[in-house]
Design an enzyme around this catalytic site. Structure first.
Site, PDB file in Angstrom:
ATOM      1  N   SER A 113       0.786  -1.114  -0.060  1.00  0.00           N
ATOM      2  CA  SER A 113       0.193  -0.087   0.323  1.00  0.00           C
ATOM      3  C   SER A 113       0.590   1.311  -0.036  1.00  0.00           C
ATOM      4  CB  SER A 113      -0.978  -0.014   1.023  1.00  0.00           C
ATOM      5  OG  SER A 113      -1.728   0.994   1.276  1.00  0.00           O
ATOM      6  N   HIS A 114       0.834   2.031   1.033  1.00  0.00           N
ATOM      7  CA  HIS A 114       1.475   3.527   1.257  1.00  0.00           C
ATOM      8  C   HIS A 114       2.605   3.292   1.846  1.00  0.00           C
ATOM      9  CE1 HIS A 114      -0.963   2.283   4.443  1.00  0.00           C
ATOM     10  NE2 HIS A 114      -0.079   2.697   5.184  1.00  0.00           N
ATOM     11  N   ASP A 278      -2.204   6.523  -3.410  1.00  0.00           N
ATOM     12  CA  ASP A 278      -1.128   5.942  -2.803  1.00  0.00           C
ATOM     13  C   ASP A 278      -0.808   5.073  -3.638  1.00  0.00           C
ATOM     14  OD1 ASP A 278      -3.252   4.029  -2.650  1.00  0.00           O
ATOM     15  OD2 ASP A 278      -2.352   3.125  -0.875  1.00  0.00           O
ATOM     16  N   ASP A 280      -0.970   1.519  -3.858  1.00  0.00           N
ATOM     17  CA  ASP A 280      -1.723   0.539  -4.835  1.00  0.00           C
ATOM     18  C   ASP A 280      -2.760   1.244  -5.264  1.00  0.00           C
ATOM     19  OD1 ASP A 280      -2.412   0.850  -2.046  1.00  0.00           O
ATOM     20  OD2 ASP A 280      -3.389  -1.081  -2.215  1.00  0.00           O
ATOM     21  N   ASP A 282      -5.572   2.660  -3.676  1.00  0.00           N
ATOM     22  CA  ASP A 282      -7.001   2.591  -2.904  1.00  0.00           C
ATOM     23  C   ASP A 282      -7.144   3.629  -2.179  1.00  0.00           C
ATOM     24  OD1 ASP A 282      -4.974   1.844  -1.129  1.00  0.00           O
ATOM     25  OD2 ASP A 282      -6.028  -0.122  -0.481  1.00  0.00           O
ATOM     26  N   ARG A 283      -6.252   4.646  -1.632  1.00  0.00           N
ATOM     27  CA  ARG A 283      -6.288   5.775  -1.070  1.00  0.00           C
ATOM     28  C   ARG A 283      -6.655   6.994  -1.900  1.00  0.00           C
ATOM     29  NH1 ARG A 283      -3.006   5.398   4.374  1.00  0.00           N
ATOM     30  NH2 ARG A 283      -3.521   3.323   5.140  1.00  0.00           N
ATOM     31  N   LYS A 377     -11.289  -0.075  -1.129  1.00  0.00           N
ATOM     32  CA  LYS A 377     -11.392   1.266  -1.289  1.00  0.00           C
ATOM     33  C   LYS A 377     -10.874   1.940  -2.573  1.00  0.00           C
ATOM     34  CE  LYS A 377      -7.564   2.021   1.990  1.00  0.00           C
ATOM     35  NZ  LYS A 377      -7.393   1.178   3.137  1.00  0.00           N
TER      36      LYS A 377
END
Ligand code: G1P
Ligand code: ZN
Length: 544
Positions: A113-114, A278, A280, A282-283, A377
Protein backbone atom coordinates in the site's frame (compact mmCIF):
# COMPACT_ATOMS: atom_id res chain seq x y z
CA UNK A 1 5.33 -29.32 -17.24
CA UNK A 2 5.80 -31.41 -14.15
CA UNK A 3 4.44 -30.46 -10.77
CA UNK A 4 7.20 -30.30 -8.16
CA UNK A 5 6.70 -30.67 -4.44
CA UNK A 6 9.32 -28.69 -2.52
CA UNK A 7 10.07 -29.52 1.10
CA UNK A 8 9.96 -26.52 3.43
CA UNK A 9 9.72 -25.52 7.08
CA UNK A 10 7.52 -22.82 8.67
CA UNK A 11 8.54 -19.20 9.12
CA UNK A 12 7.55 -17.28 12.21
CA UNK A 13 5.13 -14.39 11.91
CA UNK A 14 3.29 -15.03 8.65
CA UNK A 15 0.23 -13.49 10.21
CA UNK A 16 -1.76 -11.11 8.00
CA UNK A 17 -2.38 -7.74 9.67
CA UNK A 18 -4.96 -5.01 8.98
CA UNK A 19 -4.38 -5.53 5.28
CA UNK A 20 -2.51 -8.71 4.36
CA UNK A 21 1.01 -9.82 5.16
CA UNK A 22 3.41 -6.88 5.04
CA UNK A 23 7.15 -7.19 5.64
CA UNK A 24 10.36 -5.66 4.51
CA UNK A 25 11.47 -6.74 1.05
CA UNK A 26 14.44 -8.63 2.49
CA UNK A 27 12.06 -10.79 4.50
CA UNK A 28 10.12 -11.69 1.36
CA UNK A 29 13.34 -12.40 -0.51
CA UNK A 30 14.28 -15.26 1.80
CA UNK A 31 14.07 -18.56 -0.06
CA UNK A 32 10.64 -20.20 0.39
CA UNK A 33 9.16 -17.24 2.33
CA UNK A 34 6.65 -16.14 -0.31
CA UNK A 35 6.08 -19.73 -1.43
CA UNK A 36 5.21 -20.81 2.11
CA UNK A 37 2.64 -18.07 2.45
CA UNK A 38 1.07 -18.70 -0.96
CA UNK A 39 0.87 -22.45 -0.35
CA UNK A 40 -0.63 -21.82 3.09
CA UNK A 41 -3.22 -19.68 1.36
CA UNK A 42 -4.03 -22.35 -1.25
CA UNK A 43 -4.12 -25.04 1.43
CA UNK A 44 -6.70 -22.95 3.32
CA UNK A 45 -9.05 -22.65 0.35
CA UNK A 46 -11.44 -25.23 -0.98
CA UNK A 47 -13.01 -25.84 -4.36
CA UNK A 48 -10.75 -23.77 -6.59
CA UNK A 49 -9.69 -26.56 -8.96
CA UNK A 50 -10.24 -25.35 -12.52
CA UNK A 51 -11.35 -21.90 -11.30
CA UNK A 52 -9.97 -18.45 -12.10
CA UNK A 53 -7.45 -16.57 -9.97
CA UNK A 54 -6.59 -12.88 -10.45
CA UNK A 55 -3.00 -11.76 -9.81
CA UNK A 56 -1.50 -8.29 -9.86
CA UNK A 57 0.27 -5.73 -7.77
CA UNK A 58 1.28 -2.13 -7.43
CA UNK A 59 4.53 -2.56 -9.37
CA UNK A 60 6.84 -2.00 -6.45
CA UNK A 61 10.25 -3.66 -6.20
CA UNK A 62 9.90 -7.48 -6.05
CA UNK A 63 6.47 -7.37 -7.76
CA UNK A 64 7.67 -8.93 -11.00
CA UNK A 65 9.46 -11.88 -9.46
CA UNK A 66 6.67 -12.51 -6.95
CA UNK A 67 4.10 -12.60 -9.76
CA UNK A 68 6.11 -15.27 -11.59
CA UNK A 69 6.37 -17.36 -8.43
CA UNK A 70 2.64 -17.11 -7.85
CA UNK A 71 1.75 -18.01 -11.45
CA UNK A 72 3.78 -21.22 -11.23
CA UNK A 73 2.27 -22.11 -7.88
CA UNK A 74 -1.28 -21.33 -9.01
CA UNK A 75 -0.78 -23.65 -11.98
CA UNK A 76 0.79 -26.37 -9.82
CA UNK A 77 -2.10 -26.15 -7.38
CA UNK A 78 -4.75 -26.62 -10.05
CA UNK A 79 -6.28 -23.24 -10.90
CA UNK A 80 -7.80 -23.43 -14.39
CA UNK A 81 -7.04 -19.87 -15.42
CA UNK A 82 -5.07 -16.94 -14.07
CA UNK A 83 -5.80 -13.36 -15.10
CA UNK A 84 -2.73 -11.21 -14.57
CA UNK A 85 -2.39 -7.49 -15.23
CA UNK A 86 0.09 -6.49 -17.95
CA UNK A 87 3.53 -6.06 -16.41
CA UNK A 88 2.16 -7.69 -13.25
CA UNK A 89 0.22 -4.49 -12.55
CA UNK A 90 -3.25 -4.12 -11.06
CA UNK A 91 -4.28 -1.41 -8.66
CA UNK A 92 -6.07 -2.75 -5.60
CA UNK A 93 -9.50 -1.44 -6.68
CA UNK A 94 -8.92 -2.70 -10.24
CA UNK A 95 -8.04 -6.16 -8.88
CA UNK A 96 -11.26 -6.12 -6.89
CA UNK A 97 -13.22 -5.19 -10.00
CA UNK A 98 -11.55 -7.83 -12.18
CA UNK A 99 -12.30 -10.55 -9.60
CA UNK A 100 -15.96 -9.54 -9.60
CA UNK A 101 -16.36 -8.93 -13.31
CA UNK A 102 -14.87 -12.23 -14.44
CA UNK A 103 -16.33 -14.34 -11.65
CA UNK A 104 -12.92 -15.32 -10.30
CA UNK A 105 -12.58 -17.58 -7.29
CA UNK A 106 -10.35 -14.94 -5.70
CA UNK A 107 -7.28 -12.85 -6.25
CA UNK A 108 -3.82 -12.17 -4.95
CA UNK A 109 -2.82 -8.52 -4.66
CA UNK A 110 0.84 -7.72 -4.19
CA UNK A 111 1.32 -4.45 -2.38
CA UNK A 112 2.42 -2.81 0.82
CA UNK A 113 0.00 0.00 0.00
CA UNK A 114 1.38 3.35 1.15
CA UNK A 115 4.58 1.97 2.70
CA UNK A 116 7.82 2.94 0.91
CA UNK A 117 9.20 0.51 -1.69
CA UNK A 118 12.55 -0.44 -3.19
CA UNK A 119 15.10 -3.00 -1.99
CA UNK A 120 15.12 -1.39 1.47
CA UNK A 121 11.36 -0.81 1.52
CA UNK A 122 8.34 -2.98 2.14
CA UNK A 123 6.47 -5.64 0.21
CA UNK A 124 3.12 -7.25 0.87
CA UNK A 125 0.64 -9.88 -0.22
CA UNK A 126 -3.06 -10.00 0.32
CA UNK A 127 -5.78 -12.44 -0.65
CA UNK A 128 -9.18 -11.27 -1.84
CA UNK A 129 -12.19 -13.55 -1.99
CA UNK A 130 -14.73 -13.99 -4.78
CA UNK A 131 -16.71 -10.86 -3.86
CA UNK A 132 -13.53 -8.91 -4.66
CA UNK A 133 -12.92 -7.90 -1.06
CA UNK A 134 -10.13 -8.64 1.41
CA UNK A 135 -10.35 -12.08 2.97
CA UNK A 136 -12.27 -12.06 6.24
CA UNK A 137 -10.55 -12.94 9.49
CA UNK A 138 -11.57 -16.61 9.43
CA UNK A 139 -9.61 -16.99 6.17
CA UNK A 140 -6.56 -15.00 7.29
CA UNK A 141 -6.48 -16.97 10.53
CA UNK A 142 -6.61 -20.25 8.62
CA UNK A 143 -3.71 -19.11 6.42
CA UNK A 144 -1.67 -18.20 9.46
CA UNK A 145 -2.44 -21.50 11.20
CA UNK A 146 -1.40 -23.41 8.10
CA UNK A 147 1.80 -21.36 7.75
CA UNK A 148 2.85 -22.61 11.18
CA UNK A 149 2.66 -26.24 10.10
CA UNK A 150 3.56 -26.17 6.41
CA UNK A 151 6.09 -28.77 5.20
CA UNK A 152 5.82 -28.61 1.38
CA UNK A 153 4.68 -26.41 -1.47
CA UNK A 154 3.82 -27.09 -5.10
CA UNK A 155 5.31 -25.35 -8.09
CA UNK A 156 6.28 -25.94 -11.72
CA UNK A 157 9.69 -25.84 -13.33
CA UNK A 158 10.11 -23.55 -16.32
CA UNK A 159 11.05 -20.11 -17.56
CA UNK A 160 9.27 -16.90 -16.60
CA UNK A 161 6.26 -15.94 -18.70
CA UNK A 162 6.43 -12.73 -20.77
CA UNK A 163 3.92 -10.41 -19.07
CA UNK A 164 4.47 -7.15 -20.91
CA UNK A 165 2.17 -7.92 -23.86
CA UNK A 166 -1.51 -8.75 -23.84
CA UNK A 167 -1.53 -12.47 -24.64
CA UNK A 168 -2.62 -15.87 -23.47
CA UNK A 169 -0.09 -18.46 -22.34
CA UNK A 170 -0.23 -22.06 -21.26
CA UNK A 171 1.46 -22.91 -17.98
CA UNK A 172 1.11 -26.65 -17.39
CA UNK A 173 -2.65 -27.25 -17.47
CA UNK A 174 -3.40 -23.62 -16.65
CA UNK A 175 -4.19 -20.76 -19.00
CA UNK A 176 -2.52 -17.49 -18.05
CA UNK A 177 -4.17 -14.45 -19.62
CA UNK A 178 -2.33 -11.13 -19.56
CA UNK A 179 -5.04 -8.45 -19.33
CA UNK A 180 -5.07 -4.67 -19.74
CA UNK A 181 -4.96 -3.44 -16.14
CA UNK A 182 -6.77 -0.16 -16.90
CA UNK A 183 -9.52 -0.87 -19.46
CA UNK A 184 -12.17 -2.56 -17.28
CA UNK A 185 -11.64 -0.03 -14.54
CA UNK A 186 -11.90 3.01 -16.82
CA UNK A 187 -15.09 1.61 -18.31
CA UNK A 188 -16.65 1.14 -14.87
CA UNK A 189 -15.76 4.72 -13.87
CA UNK A 190 -17.39 6.02 -17.02
CA UNK A 191 -20.58 4.16 -16.13
CA UNK A 192 -20.78 5.71 -12.64
CA UNK A 193 -19.96 9.36 -13.21
CA UNK A 194 -21.15 12.16 -15.45
CA UNK A 195 -18.14 12.19 -17.76
CA UNK A 196 -19.56 14.84 -20.15
CA UNK A 197 -20.04 17.28 -17.23
CA UNK A 198 -16.58 16.54 -15.82
CA UNK A 199 -15.04 16.88 -19.29
CA UNK A 200 -16.75 20.26 -19.72
CA UNK A 201 -15.34 21.39 -16.37
CA UNK A 202 -11.81 20.19 -17.09
CA UNK A 203 -11.70 21.71 -20.57
CA UNK A 204 -13.41 25.00 -19.65
CA UNK A 205 -10.16 26.80 -18.94
CA UNK A 206 -11.76 28.18 -15.77
CA UNK A 207 -10.94 25.18 -13.61
CA UNK A 208 -7.53 23.67 -12.97
CA UNK A 209 -6.71 20.44 -11.20
CA UNK A 210 -3.62 18.45 -10.26
CA UNK A 211 -3.52 14.75 -9.55
CA UNK A 212 -0.42 13.37 -7.86
CA UNK A 213 0.10 9.70 -8.69
CA UNK A 214 3.18 9.69 -6.44
CA UNK A 215 5.09 7.52 -8.95
CA UNK A 216 2.78 4.71 -7.96
CA UNK A 217 0.21 2.48 -9.61
CA UNK A 218 -2.49 5.08 -10.36
CA UNK A 219 -0.27 6.84 -12.92
CA UNK A 220 -1.52 4.86 -15.93
CA UNK A 221 -5.10 4.84 -14.65
CA UNK A 222 -5.15 8.61 -14.07
CA UNK A 223 -3.51 9.32 -17.42
CA UNK A 224 -6.08 7.25 -19.30
CA UNK A 225 -9.09 8.56 -17.40
CA UNK A 226 -8.24 12.18 -16.58
CA UNK A 227 -6.04 13.18 -19.49
CA UNK A 228 -7.46 10.65 -21.96
CA UNK A 229 -11.19 10.13 -21.60
CA UNK A 230 -11.82 13.39 -19.73
CA UNK A 231 -9.41 15.48 -21.79
CA UNK A 232 -7.80 17.30 -18.88
CA UNK A 233 -4.74 19.24 -20.08
CA UNK A 234 -1.53 17.21 -20.41
CA UNK A 235 0.45 17.49 -17.19
CA UNK A 236 -2.66 17.41 -14.99
CA UNK A 237 -1.33 14.10 -13.66
CA UNK A 238 2.00 14.61 -11.90
CA UNK A 239 4.51 11.89 -10.96
CA UNK A 240 2.62 9.71 -13.43
CA UNK A 241 5.29 7.11 -14.16
CA UNK A 242 5.15 4.18 -11.72
CA UNK A 243 8.60 3.44 -10.29
CA UNK A 244 9.69 0.38 -8.31
CA UNK A 245 10.78 2.61 -5.41
CA UNK A 246 8.17 5.35 -5.97
CA UNK A 247 11.05 7.70 -6.76
CA UNK A 248 12.31 7.28 -3.20
CA UNK A 249 9.09 8.79 -1.82
CA UNK A 250 6.56 7.58 0.68
CA UNK A 251 3.49 6.92 -1.49
CA UNK A 252 0.98 7.97 1.13
CA UNK A 253 -1.41 10.74 0.09
CA UNK A 254 -1.48 12.94 3.17
CA UNK A 255 -0.33 16.42 4.12
CA UNK A 256 3.09 15.16 5.17
CA UNK A 257 4.06 12.86 2.31
CA UNK A 258 2.34 14.41 -0.72
CA UNK A 259 4.66 17.37 -0.26
CA UNK A 260 4.88 18.71 -3.81
CA UNK A 261 1.13 18.63 -4.34
CA UNK A 262 0.44 20.23 -0.97
CA UNK A 263 2.96 23.00 -1.68
CA UNK A 264 1.21 23.72 -4.96
CA UNK A 265 -2.30 23.66 -3.50
CA UNK A 266 -1.36 25.99 -0.67
CA UNK A 267 0.93 28.20 -2.77
CA UNK A 268 0.26 31.28 -4.89
CA UNK A 269 -1.93 30.74 -7.95
CA UNK A 270 -3.01 27.34 -6.63
CA UNK A 271 -5.24 25.10 -8.79
CA UNK A 272 -8.92 24.70 -7.88
CA UNK A 273 -8.71 21.04 -7.04
CA UNK A 274 -5.89 18.73 -6.02
CA UNK A 275 -5.88 15.00 -5.33
CA UNK A 276 -3.47 12.16 -4.77
CA UNK A 277 -3.55 8.41 -4.44
CA UNK A 278 -1.25 5.90 -2.76
CA UNK A 279 1.08 3.05 -3.76
CA UNK A 280 -1.67 0.62 -4.78
CA UNK A 281 -4.36 3.14 -5.71
CA UNK A 282 -6.90 2.58 -2.96
CA UNK A 283 -6.33 5.75 -0.91
CA UNK A 284 -7.16 9.31 -1.82
CA UNK A 285 -6.51 12.80 -0.55
CA UNK A 286 -8.70 15.65 -1.70
CA UNK A 287 -7.68 19.31 -1.56
CA UNK A 288 -9.23 22.57 -2.65
CA UNK A 289 -7.33 25.79 -3.21
CA UNK A 290 -5.65 26.39 0.16
CA UNK A 291 -8.04 23.84 1.61
CA UNK A 292 -7.63 20.31 3.01
CA UNK A 293 -10.67 18.04 3.14
CA UNK A 294 -10.39 15.50 5.95
CA UNK A 295 -11.24 12.01 4.73
CA UNK A 296 -14.03 11.85 7.30
CA UNK A 297 -15.58 15.03 5.88
CA UNK A 298 -15.01 13.78 2.36
CA UNK A 299 -17.18 10.72 3.01
CA UNK A 300 -19.89 12.92 4.52
CA UNK A 301 -19.86 15.36 1.59
CA UNK A 302 -20.02 12.49 -0.89
CA UNK A 303 -23.01 11.04 0.89
CA UNK A 304 -24.78 14.39 1.12
CA UNK A 305 -24.29 14.99 -2.61
CA UNK A 306 -25.07 11.51 -3.92
CA UNK A 307 -28.05 12.75 -5.88
CA UNK A 308 -25.72 14.76 -8.12
CA UNK A 309 -23.84 11.63 -9.18
CA UNK A 310 -25.53 9.35 -11.77
CA UNK A 311 -24.28 6.07 -10.27
CA UNK A 312 -25.61 6.93 -6.82
CA UNK A 313 -28.68 9.07 -7.40
CA UNK A 314 -31.52 7.80 -5.23
CA UNK A 315 -29.77 4.56 -4.38
CA UNK A 316 -27.91 5.07 -1.10
CA UNK A 317 -28.91 2.23 1.23
CA UNK A 318 -26.68 3.14 4.15
CA UNK A 319 -23.32 4.64 5.09
CA UNK A 320 -20.57 2.78 6.91
CA UNK A 321 -17.44 4.17 8.54
CA UNK A 322 -14.65 2.66 10.57
CA UNK A 323 -14.77 3.35 14.29
CA UNK A 324 -11.94 5.92 14.42
CA UNK A 325 -13.48 7.86 11.49
CA UNK A 326 -15.35 10.99 12.61
CA UNK A 327 -19.09 11.03 13.05
CA UNK A 328 -19.59 13.45 10.11
CA UNK A 329 -21.07 10.73 7.90
CA UNK A 330 -23.43 9.65 10.70
CA UNK A 331 -24.93 13.15 10.75
CA UNK A 332 -25.61 12.98 7.02
CA UNK A 333 -27.14 9.52 7.38
CA UNK A 334 -29.36 10.80 10.18
CA UNK A 335 -30.59 13.78 8.12
CA UNK A 336 -31.12 11.63 5.01
CA UNK A 337 -32.88 8.96 7.04
CA UNK A 338 -30.31 6.29 6.19
CA UNK A 339 -28.83 3.63 8.46
CA UNK A 340 -25.22 4.16 9.52
CA UNK A 341 -22.69 1.54 10.57
CA UNK A 342 -19.51 1.68 12.67
CA UNK A 343 -17.01 -1.07 11.89
CA UNK A 344 -13.48 -1.85 13.10
CA UNK A 345 -10.51 -0.42 11.18
CA UNK A 346 -9.75 -2.18 7.89
CA UNK A 347 -11.70 -2.49 4.67
CA UNK A 348 -12.50 -6.16 5.19
CA UNK A 349 -15.22 -5.24 7.66
CA UNK A 350 -17.26 -3.41 5.02
CA UNK A 351 -17.57 -6.42 2.70
CA UNK A 352 -20.58 -8.05 4.33
CA UNK A 353 -22.51 -4.78 4.59
CA UNK A 354 -21.89 -4.08 0.91
CA UNK A 355 -22.74 -7.63 -0.17
CA UNK A 356 -25.95 -7.55 1.85
CA UNK A 357 -26.98 -4.22 0.30
CA UNK A 358 -27.03 -2.58 3.73
CA UNK A 359 -24.41 0.06 2.93
CA UNK A 360 -23.60 1.82 -0.35
CA UNK A 361 -20.84 4.25 0.66
CA UNK A 362 -18.02 3.40 3.08
CA UNK A 363 -15.06 5.31 4.41
CA UNK A 364 -12.14 5.42 6.77
CA UNK A 365 -10.33 8.40 8.24
CA UNK A 366 -7.13 6.98 6.74
CA UNK A 367 -7.83 8.44 3.29
CA UNK A 368 -10.06 5.59 2.19
CA UNK A 369 -13.49 5.92 0.59
CA UNK A 370 -15.42 3.70 -1.75
CA UNK A 371 -18.78 2.21 -2.59
CA UNK A 372 -20.44 -1.00 -3.61
CA UNK A 373 -18.91 -0.77 -7.12
CA UNK A 374 -15.95 -2.82 -5.83
CA UNK A 375 -15.03 -4.34 -2.48
CA UNK A 376 -11.94 -2.24 -1.80
CA UNK A 377 -11.41 1.40 -1.17
CA UNK A 378 -10.81 3.27 -4.36
CA UNK A 379 -8.64 6.36 -4.75
CA UNK A 380 -9.42 7.48 -8.29
CA UNK A 381 -13.09 6.70 -7.85
CA UNK A 382 -13.17 9.19 -4.96
CA UNK A 383 -11.42 11.81 -7.08
CA UNK A 384 -13.91 11.32 -9.92
CA UNK A 385 -16.81 11.45 -7.45
CA UNK A 386 -15.51 14.80 -6.22
CA UNK A 387 -15.04 16.08 -9.77
CA UNK A 388 -18.63 15.09 -10.52
CA UNK A 389 -19.87 16.99 -7.46
CA UNK A 390 -17.73 20.04 -8.32
CA UNK A 391 -19.00 20.03 -11.89
CA UNK A 392 -22.62 19.72 -10.77
CA UNK A 393 -22.45 22.36 -8.04
CA UNK A 394 -20.19 24.89 -9.74
CA UNK A 395 -18.78 25.85 -6.35
CA UNK A 396 -15.28 25.71 -4.88
CA UNK A 397 -14.20 22.90 -2.55
CA UNK A 398 -14.07 25.38 0.37
CA UNK A 399 -17.57 26.69 -0.33
CA UNK A 400 -18.95 23.17 -0.48
CA UNK A 401 -17.37 22.27 2.87
CA UNK A 402 -18.47 25.46 4.59
CA UNK A 403 -22.03 24.91 3.38
CA UNK A 404 -21.87 21.32 4.53
CA UNK A 405 -20.76 22.32 8.03
CA UNK A 406 -23.48 24.96 8.31
CA UNK A 407 -26.05 22.33 7.49
CA UNK A 408 -24.73 19.33 9.39
CA UNK A 409 -22.30 20.83 11.92
CA UNK A 410 -18.52 20.42 11.80
CA UNK A 411 -16.60 17.52 13.27
CA UNK A 412 -13.18 18.90 14.12
CA UNK A 413 -10.89 15.95 13.68
CA UNK A 414 -7.24 15.01 13.78
CA UNK A 415 -5.11 11.89 13.93
CA UNK A 416 -1.71 11.94 15.57
CA UNK A 417 0.70 9.12 14.70
CA UNK A 418 3.73 8.17 16.71
CA UNK A 419 5.67 5.97 14.34
CA UNK A 420 8.37 3.36 14.95
CA UNK A 421 8.05 3.28 18.75
CA UNK A 422 9.68 0.37 20.56
CA UNK A 423 7.05 -2.34 21.10
CA UNK A 424 7.09 -2.39 24.93
CA UNK A 425 6.39 1.30 25.65
CA UNK A 426 3.73 1.29 22.94
CA UNK A 427 2.04 -1.64 24.64
CA UNK A 428 2.46 0.19 27.96
CA UNK A 429 0.60 3.20 26.61
CA UNK A 430 -2.35 1.04 25.64
CA UNK A 431 -2.36 -0.76 29.00
CA UNK A 432 -2.18 2.56 30.80
CA UNK A 433 -5.31 3.75 28.98
CA UNK A 434 -7.30 0.56 29.44
CA UNK A 435 -6.21 0.53 33.10
CA UNK A 436 -8.15 3.75 33.65
CA UNK A 437 -11.35 2.44 32.11
CA UNK A 438 -12.97 1.12 35.27
CA UNK A 439 -12.80 4.51 36.96
CA UNK A 440 -12.97 6.90 34.01
CA UNK A 441 -16.71 7.13 33.25
CA UNK A 442 -18.31 9.98 35.20
CA UNK A 443 -15.02 11.84 35.66
CA UNK A 444 -14.08 15.02 33.82
CA UNK A 445 -11.28 15.35 31.23
CA UNK A 446 -10.59 18.56 29.30
CA UNK A 447 -13.69 20.02 30.93
CA UNK A 448 -15.96 17.29 29.58
CA UNK A 449 -17.69 14.42 31.31
CA UNK A 450 -16.63 10.95 30.18
CA UNK A 451 -19.67 8.83 29.38
CA UNK A 452 -18.02 5.64 28.15
CA UNK A 453 -14.55 4.12 28.03
CA UNK A 454 -14.13 0.74 26.36
CA UNK A 455 -12.15 -1.54 24.10
CA UNK A 456 -14.17 -1.50 20.88
CA UNK A 457 -15.72 -4.79 19.83
CA UNK A 458 -17.83 -5.37 16.75
CA UNK A 459 -20.44 -7.93 15.93
CA UNK A 460 -21.02 -8.18 12.20
CA UNK A 461 -24.75 -7.69 11.62
CA UNK A 462 -24.70 -10.04 8.63
CA UNK A 463 -22.81 -13.13 9.81
CA UNK A 464 -22.77 -12.51 13.57
CA UNK A 465 -18.99 -12.86 13.82
CA UNK A 466 -17.36 -10.84 16.58
CA UNK A 467 -14.05 -8.96 16.50
CA UNK A 468 -12.62 -7.72 19.78
CA UNK A 469 -9.73 -5.39 20.76
CA UNK A 470 -10.34 -3.00 17.91
CA UNK A 471 -9.20 0.19 19.63
CA UNK A 472 -9.63 1.99 22.96
CA UNK A 473 -12.38 4.60 23.00
CA UNK A 474 -13.07 7.42 25.41
CA UNK A 475 -16.43 9.05 24.67
CA UNK A 476 -17.60 12.34 26.17
CA UNK A 477 -21.01 13.74 26.93
CA UNK A 478 -20.73 16.47 24.25
CA UNK A 479 -19.97 13.91 21.52
CA UNK A 480 -16.20 14.40 21.60
CA UNK A 481 -14.01 11.31 21.38
CA UNK A 482 -10.46 10.15 21.92
CA UNK A 483 -9.42 6.82 20.36
CA UNK A 484 -6.16 4.93 20.78
CA UNK A 485 -4.99 2.15 18.45
CA UNK A 486 -1.81 0.38 17.55
CA UNK A 487 -1.28 0.11 13.82
CA UNK A 488 -1.67 -3.30 12.21
CA UNK A 489 0.18 -2.40 9.01
CA UNK A 490 3.58 -1.11 10.15
CA UNK A 491 6.70 -3.19 9.69
CA UNK A 492 9.11 -1.37 12.03
CA UNK A 493 8.41 -1.25 15.77
CA UNK A 494 4.95 -0.11 16.81
CA UNK A 495 2.92 2.84 15.58
CA UNK A 496 0.54 4.44 18.03
CA UNK A 497 -2.40 6.30 16.55
CA UNK A 498 -4.41 8.77 18.62
CA UNK A 499 -7.62 10.03 17.04
CA UNK A 500 -9.32 13.13 18.43
CA UNK A 501 -12.69 14.57 17.53
CA UNK A 502 -15.14 17.26 18.66
CA UNK A 503 -18.48 18.34 17.21
CA UNK A 504 -19.28 21.99 16.63
CA UNK A 505 -22.82 22.90 15.59
CA UNK A 506 -22.40 26.70 15.78
CA UNK A 507 -21.47 28.07 12.32
CA UNK A 508 -19.68 31.05 13.86
CA UNK A 509 -17.25 28.66 15.56
CA UNK A 510 -16.55 26.39 12.59
CA UNK A 511 -13.59 28.23 11.09
CA UNK A 512 -10.83 27.26 13.51
CA UNK A 513 -7.67 25.34 12.76
CA UNK A 514 -8.39 21.76 13.94
CA UNK A 515 -5.21 21.60 16.02
CA UNK A 516 -6.36 24.69 17.92
CA UNK A 517 -9.96 23.62 18.13
CA UNK A 518 -8.87 20.30 19.62
CA UNK A 519 -5.95 21.55 21.71
CA UNK A 520 -7.46 20.74 25.11
CA UNK A 521 -8.52 17.26 24.02
CA UNK A 522 -5.10 16.62 22.47
CA UNK A 523 -3.40 17.53 25.75
CA UNK A 524 -5.84 15.34 27.71
CA UNK A 525 -5.25 12.43 25.33
CA UNK A 526 -1.48 12.63 25.81
CA UNK A 527 -1.77 12.92 29.58
CA UNK A 528 -4.20 10.02 29.92
CA UNK A 529 -1.84 7.59 28.20
CA UNK A 530 1.29 8.95 29.95
CA UNK A 531 2.75 9.45 26.52
CA UNK A 532 5.87 11.32 27.49
CA UNK A 533 6.74 9.22 30.57
CA UNK A 534 6.32 5.98 28.63
CA UNK A 535 7.68 6.82 25.18
CA UNK A 536 9.77 9.95 25.66
CA UNK A 537 7.72 11.51 22.84
CA UNK A 538 5.35 14.42 22.87
CA UNK A 539 4.92 15.57 19.29
CA UNK A 540 3.62 13.08 16.73
CA UNK A 541 5.63 12.12 13.65
CA UNK A 542 2.63 12.56 11.35
CA UNK A 543 -0.50 14.66 11.83
CA UNK A 544 -3.47 14.18 9.54
C1 G1P B 1 -4.13 1.59 8.26
C2 G1P B 1 -5.36 2.47 8.41
C3 G1P B 1 -6.60 1.68 8.11
C4 G1P B 1 -6.50 1.08 6.72
C5 G1P B 1 -5.21 0.27 6.60
C6 G1P B 1 -5.00 -0.24 5.19
O1 G1P B 1 -4.19 0.53 9.16
O2 G1P B 1 -5.43 3.02 9.71
O3 G1P B 1 -7.73 2.50 8.22
O4 G1P B 1 -7.59 0.25 6.46
O5 G1P B 1 -4.09 1.09 6.95
O6 G1P B 1 -4.88 0.82 4.27
P1 G1P B 1 -3.39 0.52 10.56
O7 G1P B 1 -1.95 0.77 10.24
O8 G1P B 1 -3.94 1.68 11.35
O9 G1P B 1 -3.69 -0.80 11.18
ZN1 ZN C 1 -3.26 1.38 -0.28
Amino acid sequence: MKRISVTTTPFEGQKPGTSGLRKQVQVFQQPHYLENFVQSLFDSLEGFAGQTLVVGGDGRYHNRSAVQTILRMAAANGFGRVLVGRGGILSTPAASLVIRKYGAFGGIVLSASHNPGGPEGDFGIKYNIGNGGPAPERVTEAIYARSQAIDRYFTLAGADLPLDQLASHQLGETEVVVIDPVADYAELMESLFDFPAIRALLTSGAFRMRFDAMHAVTGPYAKEILEGRLQAPAGTVMNAIPLEDFGGGHPDPNLTYAEALVAEMFGPDAPDFGAASDGDGDRNMVLGRHFFVTPSDSLAVMAANADLVPGYRGRLKGIARSMPTSGAADKVAEVLGLPSFETPTGWKFFGNLLDAGMATLCGEESFGTSSDHVREKDGLWAVLYWLNVLAARGESVATILEGHWRRFGRHYYTRHDYEALPAEPAKGVMEQVSGTFASLPGTTLAGRRVTLADDFAYTDPVDGSTSTHQGLRVLFEDGSRIVYRLSGTGTVGATLRIYIERYEADPTLQGLDPQEALADLIAAARALCQLEQRTGQVEPTVIT
